[in-house]
Every structure is written in C-alpha cells, then in structure tokens.
Design a protein around this motif. Structure first.
Motif, PDB file in Angstrom:
ATOM      1  N   ALA A  25      18.552  -5.552 -32.158  1.00 24.81           N
ATOM      2  CA  ALA A  25      18.511  -4.708 -30.963  1.00 24.81           C
ATOM      3  C   ALA A  25      17.360  -5.176 -30.089  1.00 24.81           C
ATOM      4  O   ALA A  25      16.260  -5.422 -30.589  1.00 24.81           O
ATOM      5  N   ILE A  26      17.615  -5.308 -28.795  1.00 25.47           N
ATOM      6  CA  ILE A  26      16.587  -5.766 -27.866  1.00 25.47           C
ATOM      7  C   ILE A  26      16.399  -4.713 -26.781  1.00 25.47           C
ATOM      8  O   ILE A  26      17.368  -4.301 -26.141  1.00 25.47           O
ATOM      9  N   ALA A  27      15.159  -4.297 -26.577  1.00 21.84           N
ATOM     10  CA  ALA A  27      14.804  -3.402 -25.468  1.00 21.84           C
ATOM     11  C   ALA A  27      13.968  -4.212 -24.487  1.00 21.84           C
ATOM     12  O   ALA A  27      13.106  -4.988 -24.889  1.00 21.84           O
ATOM     13  N   GLN A  42      19.139 -12.957 -26.353  1.00 23.34           N
ATOM     14  CA  GLN A  42      20.299 -12.360 -27.020  1.00 23.34           C
ATOM     15  C   GLN A  42      21.381 -13.397 -27.284  1.00 23.34           C
ATOM     16  O   GLN A  42      21.956 -13.443 -28.376  1.00 23.34           O
ATOM     17  N   GLU A  43      21.650 -14.241 -26.314  1.00 20.76           N
ATOM     18  CA  GLU A  43      22.672 -15.275 -26.492  1.00 20.76           C
ATOM     19  C   GLU A  43      22.237 -16.317 -27.521  1.00 20.76           C
ATOM     20  O   GLU A  43      23.051 -16.787 -28.312  1.00 20.76           O
ATOM     21  N   LEU A  51      24.016 -10.349 -34.694  1.00 20.97           N
ATOM     22  CA  LEU A  51      24.937  -9.476 -33.972  1.00 20.97           C
ATOM     23  C   LEU A  51      24.126  -8.541 -33.085  1.00 20.97           C
ATOM     24  O   LEU A  51      23.452  -7.641 -33.595  1.00 20.97           O
ATOM     25  N   PRO A  52      24.155  -8.729 -31.763  1.00 22.97           N
ATOM     26  CA  PRO A  52      23.417  -7.832 -30.871  1.00 22.97           C
ATOM     27  C   PRO A  52      24.020  -6.427 -30.893  1.00 22.97           C
ATOM     28  O   PRO A  52      25.241  -6.264 -30.862  1.00 22.97           O
ATOM     29  N   LEU A 125      11.393 -17.468 -30.829  1.00 25.44           N
ATOM     30  CA  LEU A 125      11.743 -16.201 -31.467  1.00 25.44           C
ATOM     31  C   LEU A 125      12.937 -16.279 -32.418  1.00 25.44           C
ATOM     32  O   LEU A 125      12.885 -15.675 -33.493  1.00 25.44           O
ATOM     33  N   PRO A 126      14.014 -16.997 -32.104  1.00 21.54           N
ATOM     34  CA  PRO A 126      15.098 -17.061 -33.095  1.00 21.54           C
ATOM     35  C   PRO A 126      14.629 -17.596 -34.445  1.00 21.54           C
ATOM     36  O   PRO A 126      15.000 -17.059 -35.488  1.00 21.54           O
ATOM     37  N   ARG A 127      13.783 -18.616 -34.456  1.00 23.49           N
ATOM     38  CA  ARG A 127      13.255 -19.152 -35.719  1.00 23.49           C
ATOM     39  C   ARG A 127      12.228 -18.215 -36.340  1.00 23.49           C
ATOM     40  O   ARG A 127      12.204 -18.015 -37.550  1.00 23.49           O
TER      41      ARG A 127
END
Length: 159
Positions: A25-27, A42-43, A51-52, A125-127
């Motif tokens: 979840a992203i705010a 997000q992408e 899964l967003p 951030l993904p890593r």
C-alpha cells in the motif's frame, strides 16, 4: 528499476513459484512530483510481483511518500506512518520522500517503522523493500542530488 534486469527480488521469485503476491500500500502526500514518483514506484513494484492495494487496507508492506513543505505536512506524514503501523501491525512500514529526507530522526522514532529512505533512495525501494524486515529499523538518507531516470516507466492509463 530497469526492465529486463537479470536479478529478481524475493517477491518476484515467490510470485513465480505460485506464492500469494505480497500486498503493498502506498500513501502519497504533497506535490505532483511525489504523485508521479509514487505511481512509478507502484508500477516498478508490480513488475517485481507485488500487488498494489489501497492504503489503509491489509498489506504486508506500507510505503508513505512524504512531504515537508509545511509543518502540517510533516505532522500528517508522521500521522500516516503511525496509522500504517496500527492498521497492519506485522507489516514492513517504509517512509520516504521530502519529510523523511529532512527529518529522518523524527520518523525513525516512530515504533514500527522499519525503513526511513531519503529521496536519493527511492530508486532502490523495490530492492530495499524485499530485504526489509519487521522489528528492524534502517535509516538511509543521503545526498538529494540523484538521478530520476528510473521514473521513465511507461504510463498505464485506465478508464
């Protein structure tokens, strides 16, 4: 995150093996740049098998992309971090953005925040998310002069 990179995150590997995708979840607070960066993040996470989901719902990972333009934006950033910890007590909570860059110690003092990542760390951030764990606390805030080429993710329009 560049497309076609040979390395895979833990989430992408688990997803390929048939495990349930990790919910994230992203705010987003603040300006259009933050909104654009959150959409690109997000992408990138979706491409890695995450899964967003809507912020405030059950998720294994919560990311707050903060703002520091006003004192109330800083207060709202801290409030969202505490909300993420309350909503998902076992989740990895990550706080990034301008407020995290300007006041990392204020964010790091919030119990349950696993990672404080400055603006220069957004590309990773993904890593970083794949290696983050609940119960730990890392603060990665460096120089804000960074390359935003990772944001060149193709836009996906719906509707």
């Amino acid at each position: 995150m560049r497309r076609g990179a040979p390395e895979m995150t833990r989430a992408a590997d688990e997803n390929q093996r048939g495990a349930a995708p990790r919910r994230v979840a992203i705010a987003t607070l603040g300006c259009k740049v933050n909104q654009c960066e959150s959409a690109a993040l997000q992408e990138a996470l979706r491409a890695e098998g995450y899964l967003p989901v809507a912020f405030g719902t059950r998720a294994e990972y919560s990311i707050i992309n903060t703002c520091a333009v006003t004192a109330s934006a800083g207060a709202q950033s801290r409030q969202l971090a505490r909300q993420a910890v309350r909503t998902n007590p076992g989740a990895v909570v990550v706080v990034t953005g301008c407020y995290a860059q300007a006041s990392p110690e204020a964010i790091a003092r919030i119990p349950g925040v696993a990672l404080v990542a400055g603006n220069a760390e957004k590309e990773r951030l993904p890593r970083l998310l794949a290696g983050a764990e609940t119960g730990t606390r890392r603060v990665l805030v460096g120089d804000v002069g960074c390359d935003h080429s990772w944001m060149q993710t193709p836009a996906v329009l719906s509707g």
